[in-house]
Scaffold this motif. Structure first.
Motif, PDB file in Angstrom:
ATOM      1  N   GLY A 258      11.114  28.264 -37.941  1.00 21.86           N
ATOM      2  CA  GLY A 258      10.860  29.662 -37.258  1.00 21.86           C
ATOM      3  C   GLY A 258      10.267  29.601 -35.886  1.00 21.86           C
ATOM      4  O   GLY A 258      10.127  30.547 -35.435  1.00 21.86           O
ATOM      5  N   GLN A 259      10.350  28.561 -35.356  1.00 19.19           N
ATOM      6  CA  GLN A 259       9.707  28.187 -33.824  1.00 19.19           C
ATOM      7  C   GLN A 259      11.111  28.419 -32.911  1.00 19.19           C
ATOM      8  O   GLN A 259      12.079  28.439 -33.477  1.00 19.19           O
ATOM      9  N   CYS A 260      10.618  28.463 -31.632  1.00 12.73           N
ATOM     10  CA  CYS A 260      11.705  28.797 -30.641  1.00 12.73           C
ATOM     11  C   CYS A 260      12.676  27.645 -30.467  1.00 12.73           C
ATOM     12  O   CYS A 260      13.675  27.711 -29.838  1.00 12.73           O
TER      13      CYS A 260
ATOM     14  N   VAL B 270      10.750  28.844 -10.370  1.00 12.14           N
ATOM     15  CA  VAL B 270      10.701  27.823 -11.565  1.00 12.14           C
ATOM     16  C   VAL B 270       9.429  27.964 -12.158  1.00 12.14           C
ATOM     17  O   VAL B 270       8.669  28.534 -11.621  1.00 12.14           O
ATOM     18  N   ASN B 271       9.503  27.777 -13.542  1.00 14.43           N
ATOM     19  CA  ASN B 271       8.378  27.968 -14.496  1.00 14.43           C
ATOM     20  C   ASN B 271       7.308  26.782 -14.092  1.00 14.43           C
ATOM     21  O   ASN B 271       7.813  25.742 -14.437  1.00 14.43           O
ATOM     22  N   ILE B 272       6.139  27.288 -14.165  1.00 13.94           N
ATOM     23  CA  ILE B 272       5.129  25.921 -14.043  1.00 13.94           C
ATOM     24  C   ILE B 272       4.010  26.266 -14.951  1.00 13.94           C
ATOM     25  O   ILE B 272       2.723  25.943 -14.623  1.00 13.94           O
ATOM     26  N   SER B 273       4.352  26.778 -16.011  1.00 12.74           N
ATOM     27  CA  SER B 273       3.246  27.139 -17.127  1.00 12.74           C
ATOM     28  C   SER B 273       2.829  25.929 -17.599  1.00 12.74           C
ATOM     29  O   SER B 273       3.280  24.718 -17.486  1.00 12.74           O
ATOM     30  N   THR B 274       1.597  25.796 -18.269  1.00 12.84           N
ATOM     31  CA  THR B 274       0.949  24.844 -19.007  1.00 12.84           C
ATOM     32  C   THR B 274       1.217  24.960 -20.396  1.00 12.84           C
ATOM     33  O   THR B 274       1.169  25.899 -21.137  1.00 12.84           O
ATOM     34  N   MET B 275       1.947  23.757 -20.939  1.00  5.47           N
ATOM     35  CA  MET B 275       2.647  23.740 -22.280  1.00  5.47           C
ATOM     36  C   MET B 275       1.494  23.322 -23.229  1.00  5.47           C
ATOM     37  O   MET B 275       0.382  22.849 -22.930  1.00  5.47           O
ATOM     38  N   LYS B 276       1.467  24.137 -24.582  1.00  7.68           N
ATOM     39  CA  LYS B 276       0.596  23.787 -25.757  1.00  7.68           C
ATOM     40  C   LYS B 276       0.734  22.212 -25.986  1.00  7.68           C
ATOM     41  O   LYS B 276       1.721  21.815 -25.928  1.00  7.68           O
ATOM     42  N   THR B 277      -0.398  21.859 -26.318  1.00  7.84           N
ATOM     43  CA  THR B 277      -0.599  20.283 -26.926  1.00  7.84           C
ATOM     44  C   THR B 277      -0.658  20.229 -28.323  1.00  7.84           C
ATOM     45  O   THR B 277      -0.875  21.307 -28.940  1.00  7.84           O
ATOM     46  N   GLY B 278      -0.705  19.087 -28.799  1.00  3.42           N
ATOM     47  CA  GLY B 278      -0.678  18.611 -30.492  1.00  3.42           C
ATOM     48  C   GLY B 278       0.375  17.999 -30.844  1.00  3.42           C
ATOM     49  O   GLY B 278       1.335  17.664 -30.418  1.00  3.42           O
ATOM     50  N   LYS B 279       0.282  17.942 -32.308  1.00  5.23           N
ATOM     51  CA  LYS B 279       1.003  17.101 -33.053  1.00  5.23           C
ATOM     52  C   LYS B 279       2.593  18.160 -33.101  1.00  5.23           C
ATOM     53  O   LYS B 279       2.573  19.136 -33.039  1.00  5.23           O
ATOM     54  N   LEU B 280       3.553  17.252 -32.653  1.00  4.45           N
ATOM     55  CA  LEU B 280       4.957  17.835 -32.648  1.00  4.45           C
ATOM     56  C   LEU B 280       6.135  16.938 -33.035  1.00  4.45           C
ATOM     57  O   LEU B 280       5.781  15.832 -33.215  1.00  4.45           O
ATOM     58  N   THR B 281       7.109  17.526 -33.302  1.00  3.87           N
ATOM     59  CA  THR B 281       8.479  16.732 -34.101  1.00  3.87           C
ATOM     60  C   THR B 281       9.383  16.887 -33.012  1.00  3.87           C
ATOM     61  O   THR B 281       9.649  17.947 -32.325  1.00  3.87           O
TER      62      THR B 281
ATOM     63  N   HIS C 217      18.281  11.952 -34.499  1.00  2.00           N
ATOM     64  CA  HIS C 217      17.205  10.983 -34.120  1.00  2.00           C
ATOM     65  C   HIS C 217      16.050  12.055 -34.426  1.00  2.00           C
ATOM     66  O   HIS C 217      15.828  12.900 -33.829  1.00  2.00           O
ATOM     67  N   ILE C 218      15.095  11.476 -35.129  1.00  2.00           N
ATOM     68  CA  ILE C 218      13.704  12.292 -35.626  1.00  2.00           C
ATOM     69  C   ILE C 218      12.725  11.367 -34.926  1.00  2.00           C
ATOM     70  O   ILE C 218      12.503  10.292 -35.488  1.00  2.00           O
ATOM     71  N   CYS C 219      11.643  12.080 -34.435  1.00  2.00           N
ATOM     72  CA  CYS C 219      10.494  11.302 -34.072  1.00  2.00           C
ATOM     73  C   CYS C 219       9.151  12.231 -34.106  1.00  2.00           C
ATOM     74  O   CYS C 219       9.600  13.291 -33.873  1.00  2.00           O
ATOM     75  N   THR C 220       8.137  11.792 -34.388  1.00  2.17           N
ATOM     76  CA  THR C 220       6.896  12.707 -34.579  1.00  2.17           C
ATOM     77  C   THR C 220       5.840  11.934 -33.479  1.00  2.17           C
ATOM     78  O   THR C 220       6.012  10.900 -33.074  1.00  2.17           O
ATOM     79  N   GLY C 221       4.950  12.790 -32.851  1.00  3.52           N
ATOM     80  CA  GLY C 221       4.057  12.151 -31.965  1.00  3.52           C
ATOM     81  C   GLY C 221       3.052  13.422 -31.422  1.00  3.52           C
ATOM     82  O   GLY C 221       2.960  14.443 -32.266  1.00  3.52           O
ATOM     83  N   GLU C 222       2.140  13.083 -30.673  1.00  5.95           N
ATOM     84  CA  GLU C 222       1.078  13.955 -30.146  1.00  5.95           C
ATOM     85  C   GLU C 222       1.258  14.099 -28.868  1.00  5.95           C
ATOM     86  O   GLU C 222       1.328  13.352 -27.887  1.00  5.95           O
ATOM     87  N   GLY C 223       1.486  15.379 -28.417  1.00  6.22           N
ATOM     88  CA  GLY C 223       1.549  15.861 -26.900  1.00  6.22           C
ATOM     89  C   GLY C 223       0.286  16.174 -26.067  1.00  6.22           C
ATOM     90  O   GLY C 223      -0.345  16.625 -26.792  1.00  6.22           O
TER      91      GLY C 223
ATOM     92  N   HIS D 270      18.037  15.351 -23.429  1.00  2.00           N
ATOM     93  CA  HIS D 270      17.341  16.619 -24.036  1.00  2.00           C
ATOM     94  C   HIS D 270      17.112  16.235 -25.229  1.00  2.00           C
ATOM     95  O   HIS D 270      17.894  16.103 -26.223  1.00  2.00           O
ATOM     96  N   TYR D 271      15.745  16.717 -25.718  1.00  2.00           N
ATOM     97  CA  TYR D 271      15.540  16.483 -27.265  1.00  2.00           C
ATOM     98  C   TYR D 271      14.664  17.771 -27.398  1.00  2.00           C
ATOM     99  O   TYR D 271      14.177  18.671 -26.567  1.00  2.00           O
ATOM    100  N   ILE D 272      14.952  18.272 -28.646  1.00  2.00           N
ATOM    101  CA  ILE D 272      14.181  19.642 -29.148  1.00  2.00           C
ATOM    102  C   ILE D 272      12.925  19.329 -30.024  1.00  2.00           C
ATOM    103  O   ILE D 272      12.686  18.479 -30.619  1.00  2.00           O
ATOM    104  N   ILE D 273      11.883  20.253 -29.564  1.00  2.00           N
ATOM    105  CA  ILE D 273      10.532  20.046 -29.978  1.00  2.00           C
ATOM    106  C   ILE D 273      10.138  20.978 -31.017  1.00  2.00           C
ATOM    107  O   ILE D 273      10.465  22.284 -30.790  1.00  2.00           O
ATOM    108  N   ALA D 274       9.478  20.983 -31.941  1.00  2.00           N
ATOM    109  CA  ALA D 274       8.772  21.920 -32.896  1.00  2.00           C
ATOM    110  C   ALA D 274       7.282  21.249 -33.047  1.00  2.00           C
ATOM    111  O   ALA D 274       7.038  20.444 -33.332  1.00  2.00           O
ATOM    112  N   TYR D 275       6.148  22.294 -32.871  1.00  2.00           N
ATOM    113  CA  TYR D 275       4.979  21.841 -33.177  1.00  2.00           C
ATOM    114  C   TYR D 275       4.737  21.659 -34.586  1.00  2.00           C
ATOM    115  O   TYR D 275       5.014  22.618 -35.304  1.00  2.00           O
ATOM    116  N   GLY D 276       4.164  20.741 -35.007  1.00  2.00           N
ATOM    117  CA  GLY D 276       3.652  20.179 -36.185  1.00  2.00           C
ATOM    118  C   GLY D 276       4.832  19.055 -36.646  1.00  2.00           C
ATOM    119  O   GLY D 276       5.511  18.761 -36.036  1.00  2.00           O
ATOM    120  N   ASP D 277       4.431  18.681 -37.935  1.00  2.00           N
ATOM    121  CA  ASP D 277       5.274  17.641 -38.439  1.00  2.00           C
ATOM    122  C   ASP D 277       6.335  18.109 -39.639  1.00  2.00           C
ATOM    123  O   ASP D 277       6.039  18.571 -40.572  1.00  2.00           O
TER     124      ASP D 277
END
Length: 452
Positions: free
Chosen positions: A310-312, A358-369, A383-389, A428-435
């Motif tokens: 459901g995320q962007c 150009v967009n120079i916004s600060t991104m949200k941090t935290g657990k992501l996939t 290819h799937i990986c999780t981490g902390e941003g 390019h990789y695609i992210i979603a917040y959370g695991d």
């Protein structure tokens, strides 16, 4: 994805010689647990192995009254397999969950109707019959595996909802890249997604038909919603809005769910217009998945991630590998959804490419996939990986001074960077917040996609 969009068929089972009130109570309690996930449940009374097959006929009739995305086979006690298979064969093309309940402890003794006798007699049979299913079971005294059930249900629903989705592609093979290419027939057969092309000339002609009132409305909106670090050229903004409105008309007419376009060799080279603000508007105003450089497989990954979470499904690009982390950012835009605070933009130019916004916004941090789909012929892998941003100070060489702090994250991976790099499949990789690794793996299983 919101779980209230998930429609689950539910059937409980138990042998006719087992205590029927016990079986009934167990099945009702399990069904209520599924309901707590927010699913719409299509159900019937529990099924036994009655000699006349009355329960089986009733269950099939009840379940066929409504449509659903997956079927939950809930085994409350021992059940001869034929009673289960007589029903599942009616829905054999549908994803299923084989769920074994558990007994109880009474006065220090385990009291059980042997549910795992029922599930273990069925698991390999389900596999041999070619069903797409997930096997889960309860353990006495432990919570039910609801997260696993939810994950598989999300995957089953996304697998269906992705059918007939469309990626709009303006131009082809930006910068003559190879890993952004795709194979159309196998992509349609495997995942259900179409990639449809339109020309830059079509967009250009449509952009000339926009009215000043249409442009003014969007201009006023972005001036209120975006934080301009430095004043931007008004003619540039109006031109960008005019292009956006043209893309909007094309996307609406063709029912596109995602858009990619020829960026460096198209918008920048031919129209002398860096398209960051166009991507921002398409993403934030139309809620489309957007990615540059004709990245077809990136767009497909975005749609999969969006339908699952459901995320962007924002894209990020690799800049550096470190011992325990990777630096990822974008040289153009991120959707407002992943921004911490207000969207921030600034006029800036890169190398020989003319100035833009150009967009120079600060991104949200935290657990992501992080994920990316790729293919070799008709074989697909994700290819799937999780981490902390986390945030990191850095700059990309080549921007006008002072160089902008691009939207980015240093992502500390949950697996060794060396292992991750061994299987990396694109810039390019695609992210979603959370695991979301479990639901992505479940989706890949349902679609016969390898997981790396």
């Amino acid at each position: 994805m919101k779980t209230n969009l998930i429609r689950a068929g539910f059937i409980g089972f138990g042998e006719i010689n087992s205590p029927q009130q016990l079986i009934k109570d167990k099945c009702i309690a399990a069904r209520n647990e599924i309901g707590s996930l927010g699913f719409k449940i299509i159900s019937t009374g529990h099924v036994t192995d009655d000699p006349e097959g009355i329960d089986v006929k009733r269950a099939v009739k009840d379940l066929k009254k409504e449509e659903f995305n997956l079927l939950i086979i809930c085994i409350a006690g021992w059940i001869p397999s034929h009673s289960v298979i007589a029903i599942t064969e009616e829905f054999k093309s549908m994803p299923m969950i084989l769920w074994g309940l558990s007994g109880d402890v009474e006065n220090g003794r385990v009291v059980t109707a042997a549910p795992q006798a029922g599930t273990t007699a069925l698991r390999k049979v389900f596999e041999d019959l070619g069903y797409k299913f997930k096997y889960v079971y309860n353990i006495i005294g432990k919570p039910s595996p609801l997260e696993k059930i939810k994950s598989f249900a999300l995957a089953a629903t996304a697998s269906e909802s992705l059918n007939n989705t469309r990626v709009g592609m303006m131009g082809f093979r930006d910068m003559r890249l190879y890993n952004t290419l795709y194979e159309g027939l196998s992509l349609k057969r495997k995942i259900g997604i179409d990639v449809e092309f339109f020309e830059i000339l079509e967009m250009l002609h449509l952009s000339e038909k926009n009215t000043s009132e249409e442009i003014d409305e969007i201009l006023l909106k972005i001036k209120m919603e975006w934080d301009f670090e430095k004043p931007a050229d008004q003619n540039f903004l109006r031109q960008g809005i005019s292009y956006y409105l043209a893309f909007k008309k094309i996307a609406e007419e063709n029912k596109f769910n995602a858009i990619s376009l020829k960026d460096v060799d198209g918008m920048k080279k031919i129209l002398n217009f860096p398209p960051a603000m166009i991507f921002m508007l398409l993403s934030d105003e139309m809620k489309l998945c957007t990615i540059p450089e004709n990245d077809a497989m990136g767009s497909v990954t975005q749609l999969i991630v969006k339908h699952l979470t459901g995320q962007c499904a924002a894209y990020l690009e690799f800049y550096e590998f470190f011992e325990k982390s990777v630096l990822m950012g974008v040289p153009d835009f991120v959707p407002a959804e992943v921004v911490d605070g207000k969207v921030k933009v600034t006029p800036a130019a890169f190398g020989n490419i003319s100035g833009g916004l150009v967009n120079i916004s600060t991104m949200k941090t935290g657990k992501l996939t992080m994920a990316r789909l790729s293919n070799t012929g008709d074989h697909y892998a994700m290819h799937i990986c999780t981490g902390e941003g986390k945030l990191k100070s850095w700059e990309e060489a080549g921007w006008t001074r002072p160089a902008p702090q691009l939207p980015s994250l240093e992502i500390f991976l949950d697996s060794p960077v060396e292992d991750f790099a061994r299987y990396v499949s694109g810039q390019h990789y695609i992210i979603a917040y959370g695991d979301h690794s479990e639901s992505l793996k479940d989706f890949c299983y349902l679609k016969d996609i390898s997981v790396v």
